[in-house]
Design a protein around this motif. Structure first.
Motif, PDB file in Angstrom:
ATOM      1  N   LEU A 417       0.716  -1.368  -0.174  1.00  0.00           N
ATOM      2  CA  LEU A 417       0.116  -0.492   0.430  1.00  0.00           C
ATOM      3  C   LEU A 417       0.636   1.224   0.385  1.00  0.00           C
ATOM      4  CD1 LEU A 417      -2.711   1.460   1.104  1.00  0.00           C
ATOM      5  CD2 LEU A 417      -2.675   1.020   2.319  1.00  0.00           C
ATOM      6  N   ASP A 418       0.859   2.340  -0.738  1.00  0.00           N
ATOM      7  CA  ASP A 418       1.076   3.628  -0.757  1.00  0.00           C
ATOM      8  C   ASP A 418       0.437   4.370   0.798  1.00  0.00           C
ATOM      9  OD1 ASP A 418       2.570   6.139  -0.717  1.00  0.00           O
ATOM     10  OD2 ASP A 418       1.630   6.258  -3.235  1.00  0.00           O
ATOM     11  N   LYS A 419       1.317   3.921   1.430  1.00  0.00           N
ATOM     12  CA  LYS A 419       0.823   4.669   2.765  1.00  0.00           C
ATOM     13  C   LYS A 419       1.109   6.135   2.500  1.00  0.00           C
ATOM     14  CE  LYS A 419      -0.880   3.500   7.071  1.00  0.00           C
ATOM     15  NZ  LYS A 419      -0.229   3.414   8.461  1.00  0.00           N
ATOM     16  N   ALA A 420       2.395   6.420   1.549  1.00  0.00           N
ATOM     17  CA  ALA A 420       2.521   8.372   1.734  1.00  0.00           C
ATOM     18  C   ALA A 420       1.346   8.627   0.922  1.00  0.00           C
ATOM     19  CB  ALA A 420       4.171   8.266   1.449  1.00  0.00           C
ATOM     20  N   GLY A 421       1.181   7.915   0.070  1.00  0.00           N
ATOM     21  CA  GLY A 421      -0.141   8.595  -0.376  1.00  0.00           C
ATOM     22  C   GLY A 421      -0.883   9.011   0.428  1.00  0.00           C
ATOM     23  N   PHE A 422      -1.871   7.590   1.108  1.00  0.00           N
ATOM     24  CA  PHE A 422      -2.969   7.422   1.822  1.00  0.00           C
ATOM     25  C   PHE A 422      -2.797   9.093   2.216  1.00  0.00           C
ATOM     26  CE2 PHE A 422      -4.903   6.792   6.286  1.00  0.00           C
ATOM     27  CZ  PHE A 422      -6.019   5.956   5.375  1.00  0.00           C
ATOM     28  N   ILE A 423      -1.945   9.138   3.199  1.00  0.00           N
ATOM     29  CA  ILE A 423      -1.618   9.861   3.854  1.00  0.00           C
ATOM     30  C   ILE A 423      -1.579  11.397   3.581  1.00  0.00           C
ATOM     31  CG2 ILE A 423      -0.107  11.727   5.836  1.00  0.00           C
ATOM     32  CD1 ILE A 423       1.786   8.775   6.634  1.00  0.00           C
ATOM     33  N   LEU A 424      -1.296  12.046   2.023  1.00  0.00           N
ATOM     34  CA  LEU A 424      -0.972  12.988   1.510  1.00  0.00           C
ATOM     35  C   LEU A 424      -2.610  12.935   0.987  1.00  0.00           C
ATOM     36  CD1 LEU A 424      -0.023  15.503  -0.308  1.00  0.00           C
ATOM     37  CD2 LEU A 424       0.109  13.773  -1.902  1.00  0.00           C
ATOM     38  N   ALA A 425      -3.420  12.150   1.046  1.00  0.00           N
ATOM     39  CA  ALA A 425      -4.921  12.346   0.260  1.00  0.00           C
ATOM     40  C   ALA A 425      -5.904  12.907   1.620  1.00  0.00           C
ATOM     41  CB  ALA A 425      -5.357  11.236   0.290  1.00  0.00           C
ATOM     42  N   MET A 426      -5.460  12.102   3.196  1.00  0.00           N
ATOM     43  CA  MET A 426      -6.406  12.619   4.225  1.00  0.00           C
ATOM     44  C   MET A 426      -5.382  13.826   4.643  1.00  0.00           C
ATOM     45  SD  MET A 426      -7.487  10.959   7.088  1.00  0.00           S
ATOM     46  CE  MET A 426      -6.581   9.430   7.476  1.00  0.00           C
ATOM     47  N   GLU A 427      -4.672  14.343   3.919  1.00  0.00           N
ATOM     48  CA  GLU A 427      -3.678  15.786   4.402  1.00  0.00           C
ATOM     49  C   GLU A 427      -4.795  16.937   3.124  1.00  0.00           C
ATOM     50  OE1 GLU A 427      -2.207  17.364   6.927  1.00  0.00           O
ATOM     51  OE2 GLU A 427      -1.839  14.934   7.655  1.00  0.00           O
ATOM     52  N   LYS A 428      -5.262  16.614   2.105  1.00  0.00           N
ATOM     53  CA  LYS A 428      -5.655  17.255   1.177  1.00  0.00           C
ATOM     54  C   LYS A 428      -7.092  17.413   2.229  1.00  0.00           C
ATOM     55  CE  LYS A 428      -3.373  16.120  -2.446  1.00  0.00           C
ATOM     56  NZ  LYS A 428      -3.660  15.905  -4.342  1.00  0.00           N
ATOM     57  N   GLN A 429      -7.576  16.036   2.508  1.00  0.00           N
ATOM     58  CA  GLN A 429      -9.013  16.508   2.684  1.00  0.00           C
ATOM     59  C   GLN A 429      -9.014  17.317   4.185  1.00  0.00           C
ATOM     60  OE1 GLN A 429     -11.766  15.466   1.840  1.00  0.00           O
ATOM     61  NE2 GLN A 429     -13.043  15.311   3.218  1.00  0.00           N
ATOM     62  N   LYS A 430      -8.365  17.124   4.957  1.00  0.00           N
ATOM     63  CA  LYS A 430      -8.443  17.911   6.285  1.00  0.00           C
ATOM     64  C   LYS A 430      -8.234  19.087   5.929  1.00  0.00           C
ATOM     65  CE  LYS A 430      -6.578  14.812   8.928  1.00  0.00           C
ATOM     66  NZ  LYS A 430      -5.576  14.283  10.054  1.00  0.00           N
ATOM     67  N   GLU A 431      -7.644  19.909   4.957  1.00  0.00           N
ATOM     68  CA  GLU A 431      -6.999  21.125   4.213  1.00  0.00           C
ATOM     69  C   GLU A 431      -7.981  21.669   4.286  1.00  0.00           C
ATOM     70  OE1 GLU A 431      -4.839  24.971   3.934  1.00  0.00           O
ATOM     71  OE2 GLU A 431      -4.700  22.774   5.063  1.00  0.00           O
ATOM     72  N   LEU A 432      -9.181  21.346   2.775  1.00  0.00           N
ATOM     73  CA  LEU A 432     -10.134  21.074   2.191  1.00  0.00           C
ATOM     74  C   LEU A 432     -10.710  21.548   3.978  1.00  0.00           C
ATOM     75  CD1 LEU A 432     -10.239  19.429  -0.359  1.00  0.00           C
ATOM     76  CD2 LEU A 432     -10.746  21.194  -0.375  1.00  0.00           C
ATOM     77  N   THR A 433     -11.509  20.672   4.715  1.00  0.00           N
ATOM     78  CA  THR A 433     -12.069  21.047   5.344  1.00  0.00           C
ATOM     79  C   THR A 433     -12.052  22.225   6.530  1.00  0.00           C
ATOM     80  OG1 THR A 433     -12.887  18.347   6.018  1.00  0.00           O
ATOM     81  CG2 THR A 433     -13.474  20.339   8.292  1.00  0.00           C
ATOM     82  N   ARG A 434     -10.702  22.274   6.529  1.00  0.00           N
ATOM     83  CA  ARG A 434      -9.801  23.824   7.560  1.00  0.00           C
ATOM     84  C   ARG A 434     -10.832  24.694   6.511  1.00  0.00           C
ATOM     85  NH1 ARG A 434      -6.848  27.572   7.661  1.00  0.00           N
ATOM     86  NH2 ARG A 434      -5.839  26.902   5.435  1.00  0.00           N
ATOM     87  N   LEU A 435     -10.437  25.207   5.466  1.00  0.00           N
ATOM     88  CA  LEU A 435     -11.337  26.029   4.765  1.00  0.00           C
ATOM     89  C   LEU A 435     -12.580  26.415   4.885  1.00  0.00           C
ATOM     90  CD1 LEU A 435      -8.113  25.246   1.579  1.00  0.00           C
ATOM     91  CD2 LEU A 435      -8.319  27.360   3.706  1.00  0.00           C
TER      92      LEU A 435
END
Length: 876
Positions: A417-435
């Motif tokens: 599993l591309d764990k780094a890619g998962f974390i990146l997708a998670m961070e993108k979602q958090k940023e969208l939620t924050r904005l």
């Protein structure tokens, strides 16, 4: 052979004989320590003592501490069940010296306990020391009869210990047990050379000399101290002469219970891996729930959820397809209940939480397993060996499938599993939620004030007084600048020698009031705060000149304080009532008290019924009318606990605590202000009861004069309804019931008329069928039709026309409904309702989905409906 119960008690009694104070295990949740998610070592509850920030009545201590290692630097999660000695939850036997004895006695005590008390063969013991700690090596040779060749020097990685990335640390010496040549991994077997199970670490003696800050700088501690830790599970395996911790009497009863549930035999090999995971995880999850953690999607709750779901996942591999974890709780209590009474006290609540969480997850798991398998099949077809982070994130975000389980499934299929890619997708979602939230996470606390007040010792007199004449110790701007003269009409930090003003803490709001100088009203205290070490400071505004170091009189708002006291005392009575009505598990998880109302958060897994709410409210009012005196006393914490005083989850307490007693009704640790007698509360009224998260409920209530005000507000509403409905107040409910019944009948009549009208419209539209690319299609646009009405109309078309693709749309104000249905024979020709709806829904500003034979969507652009319907022809 010693049982683990005997080993634990033997250890504690031995150190008691060496003048050590026996200390109970702390909660798994560290008190006021942001550097740790969970307690991961015996010394955590003594951290401030090691740092010189706190004094205790004793210099030596011993404990058996509950520990969890599943986060941060010390994280054994992935190794659990795969090795014979790693666990999420374990017990740490420890002895501690706070500036008393040091290396010499620590080594002597450890050697004597192992060789004389437990009678372990000396020739089977090995010792490692830090390569730069010459003193420890000399002491081992001088004080014991260990062979010199059994003392091994190792580097910082192995023999320099720290609690985490920051905090107390120092060189350590470890004691290991040699299981013998049969356990050797080969010619290179040995300490510092391999990781096999022949030579097993059993005890770590840490010589606490330094504190490491967040920059990695080591500072000598005020008093060199000793922190030792011996894993109970490991020493039990040695004493019980078994190959694995899982073969000890701590785990075997649980494993035998799992055998009974599965009708499968446990083997101490790879086949037994799921048994070991479940046996470990039921321990950690049960203790976490007992300590107040509940499953959630963040923080500690998420860790608990991970543990539980991993156990459920491996239960399925053993054929356990129904909830089973709660069945193991009683077995765990049989094993550990005598040492940890909280398991017995919270038994019913632990079982309830486990059942609810497991039932929820089994639904997610079954769906998630299918979806994951679909992705794995897709990867095989595409000859991919790596699941993308985006694919894993969709499983997690859309379907609630934990990434850890996705990772397990991927590994089992020899993929990754591309764990780094998962974390990146998670961070993108958090940023969208924050904005999208648009919220500013601004804290109202003035951080630097915590440092300022440490310079001045303000005496709190507010338990007995509501005004005080006192000296000004200092005035500071809100930016931390010490002022030589007071700025008028500007908020400042005011620190006084004495104050009756309660600083906001423990859920109680800070006091406000007035400032006087020479009998003249010169300013206001807008708020009162409390620093991290409990000292009080004020947020004030002056409108007249005052001497910066002069005397002032400060008087708090008496009526407001009395209202706060009524509400705070009521929370104690409410806590008791919740315990009596719902059970002992209904413990406080948070509170807020001001002069208008009280808010009380507590653990409970179900909505409260109207009967339960009324019982709780009645019980609190009975307590108020009992006219019990409210008394306070300062007691040693252990004595207070023995008296049955309730400690609040997550709060940190010193050696002495303030205990508030309300007759025989309530006994709690509390530093807040209270009424002198329960009758002074007046009355109690519950305003609302609601859920604030998984397993967490909230009650909002009021007391005293506020209950009268709320009653008047309700009377006004009732009188208004009575006037509008033209019935007496006692007939309002019946009148509304009859009106609702009449409305429902009219709506049903309307629906019948609409369907008759729809039949006529359907018959008129049968000649509108077109054939496009070999597909017969009927497209129709309506006004004001609900989705249910569109479904009924579609069924009529299909009944009359047989093979047909039906596309219907309806608009009303700012709303659009779209429905696409396809007969089975057309689905077999690859005509998909779901595909069509996904293409046309965006045109009307919406989205939707469904099956190949039926799909629906909503939208918010009625003007685009015709365009969306016509797009179907282009698609075909």
């Amino acid at each position: 052979m010693y049982t683990t119960v005997q080993i634990r008690e033997k250890f504690l009694k031995y150190f008691e004989s060496k003048q050590h104070q026996r200390i109970s295990s702390s909660s798994l949740i560290p008190a006021e320590d942001p550097t740790l998610m969970f307690v991961n070592a015996g010394m955590v509850q003594f951290k401030n003592v090691f740092l010189g920030l706190e004094e205790r009545a004793y210099k030596r201590a011993t404990s058996s501490q509950k520990c969890l290692r599943i986060s941060g630097k010390h994280n054994d999660f992935e190794a659990v069940g795969r090795t014979p000695r790693h666990h999420t939850f374990f017990e740490m036997l420890g002895n501690f010296s706070f500036g008393d004895y040091f290396k010499k006695d620590a080594i002597l005590f450890a050697w004597e306990f192992l060789t004389k008390e437990l009678k372990l063969p000396k020739e089977k013991l090995w010792v490692t020391i830090y390569e730069k700690d010459e003193e420890a090596g000399k002491l081992w040779l001088a004080l014991t009869d260990i062979s010199p060749e059994r003392i091994v020097k190792l580097g910082e990685k192995d023999n320099f210990w720290s609690m985490g990335d920051v905090g107390p640390c120092g060189p350590c010496t470890e004691i290991h047990y040699d299981r013998g040549i049969d356990y050797s991994c080969g010619d290179e077997c040995g300490l510092g050379k391999c990781e096999c199970d022949r030579i097993t670490e059993i005890w770590n003696l840490v010589f606490m000399e330094f504190n490491r800050d967040d920059k990695g700088v080591l500072t000598p501690l005020p008093k060199p101290s000793v922190d030792t830790g011996m894993g109970l599970e490991r020493i039990a395996a040695v004493m019980q002469e078994v190959d694995s911790n899982y073969d000890t009497d701590l785990f075997q009863p649980i494993i035998r219970k799992i055998e009974g549930l599965t009708n499968l035999k446990y083997y101490n090999n790879d086949e037994g891996f799921p048994f070991r995971v479940i046996a470990d995880h039921i321990r950690s999850s049960s203790f976490l729930i007992a300590d107040g953690v509940l499953p959630s999607n963040e923080g500690r709750g998420y860790i608990l959820r991970r543990i539980l779901r991993r156990a459920v996942r491996y239960g399925k591999t053993l054929g356990l397809n129904k909830p089973f974890l709660s069945i193991l709780v009683d077995t765990l209590i049989e094993v550990m209940g005598s040492a940890y009474s909280e398991l017995i006290e919270k038994r019913d609540f632990i079982i309830k939480v486990l059942k609810v969480e497991e039932e929820r997850f089994l639904e997610t798991l079954n769906e998630g397993m299918v979806l994951t398998e679909n992705i794995l099949n897709k990867m095989r077809k595409e000859k991919r060996t790596v699941m993308t982070g985006e694919e894993a994130f969709i499983l997690y975000d859309t379907y609630g499938f934990p990434v850890e389980l996705t990772e397990d499934l991927v590994k089992e299929n020899n993929l990754s599993l591309d764990k780094a890619g998962f974390i990146l997708a998670m961070e993108k979602q958090k940023e969208l939620t924050r904005l999208s939230s648009g919220k500013n996470n601004f804290s109202q606390n003035i951080a630097f004030a915590n440092e300022l007040v440490k310079l001045n010792n303000t005496v709190f007199t507010g338990y007995d007084s509501m005004e005080e004449t006192t000296e000004i110790l200092g005035v500071f701007s809100l930016y931390g600048e010490k002022l030589n003269e007071i700025n008028l009409n500007t908020e400042v930090i005011l620190i006084t020698a004495k104050t009756p003003f309660y600083g906001e803490s423990g859920g109680q709001i800070g006091d406000i009031g007035k400032i006087y100088a020479n009998d003249l009203y010169v300013g206001d205290i807008m708020d009162s705060k409390k620093s991290t070490d409990g000292r009080i400071y004020h947020i004030a505004k002056f409108f007249s000149i005052v001497e910066i170091n002069g005397k002032i009189s400060i008087k708090l708002d008496k009526l407001r304080r009395e209202a706060i006291m009524r509400n705070h005392s009521a929370t104690h009575l409410l806590h008791r009532a919740l315990n009596n009505v719902l059970g002992k598990h209904a413990t406080q998880k948070g509170s807020f008290v001001d002069d208008k109302y009280l808010r009380f958060d507590f653990s409970h897994f179900e909505n409260l019924t109207r009967i339960e709410i009324d019982k709780i409210e009645d019980l609190v009012n009975e307590y108020i009318l009992a006219h019990e005196d409210v008394a306070t006393q300062i007691l040693p914490i252990e004595k207070a606990k023995k008296l049955g005083a309730m400690a609040i989850f997550g709060e940190k307490y010193g050696d002495e605590v303030r205990v508030v007693t309300m007759g025989d009704i309530s006994l709690e640790f509390c530093g807040g202000t209270h009424v002198k007698n329960t009758s002074h509360i007046g009355s109690f009224k519950i305003l609302s009861e609601s859920s604030i998260g998984a397993g967490l409920r909230r009650i909002e209530a009021c007391t005293g004069l506020e209950t009268i005000q709320k009653t008047r507000e309700l009377d006004a509403i009732i009188n208004s309804l009575s006037g509008h409905l033209k019935v007496p107040p006692k007939e309002i409910t019946l009148k509304i019931f009859n009106l609702q019944k009449e409305l429902k009948e009219l709506q049903m009549e309307k629906q019948k008329l609409n369907m008759e009208l729809a039949k006529t419209e359907v018959n008129r539209s049968l000649d509108k069928v077109e054939e496009i690319n070999g597909v017969p299609v009927l497209i129709e646009e309506f006004v004001g039709k609900t989705m249910e009405e569109l479904r009924q109309i579609s069924d009529m078309y299909r009944d009359k026309l047989g093979t047909i693709l039906v596309v219907l749309g309806s608009k009303e104000k700012n709303k659009v409904n779209l429905l696409v249905t396809v007969t089975k024979d057309l689905v077999n020709k690859n005509v998909s309702a779901g595909s069509i709806i996904k293409n046309i829904a965006p045109i009307v500003g919406g989205g939707g989905g469904g099956r190949p034979d039926m799909a629906q969507a909503g939208g918010k652009l009625p003007d685009k409906l015709t365009e969306a319907l016509m797009e179907v022809k282009n698609i075909l």
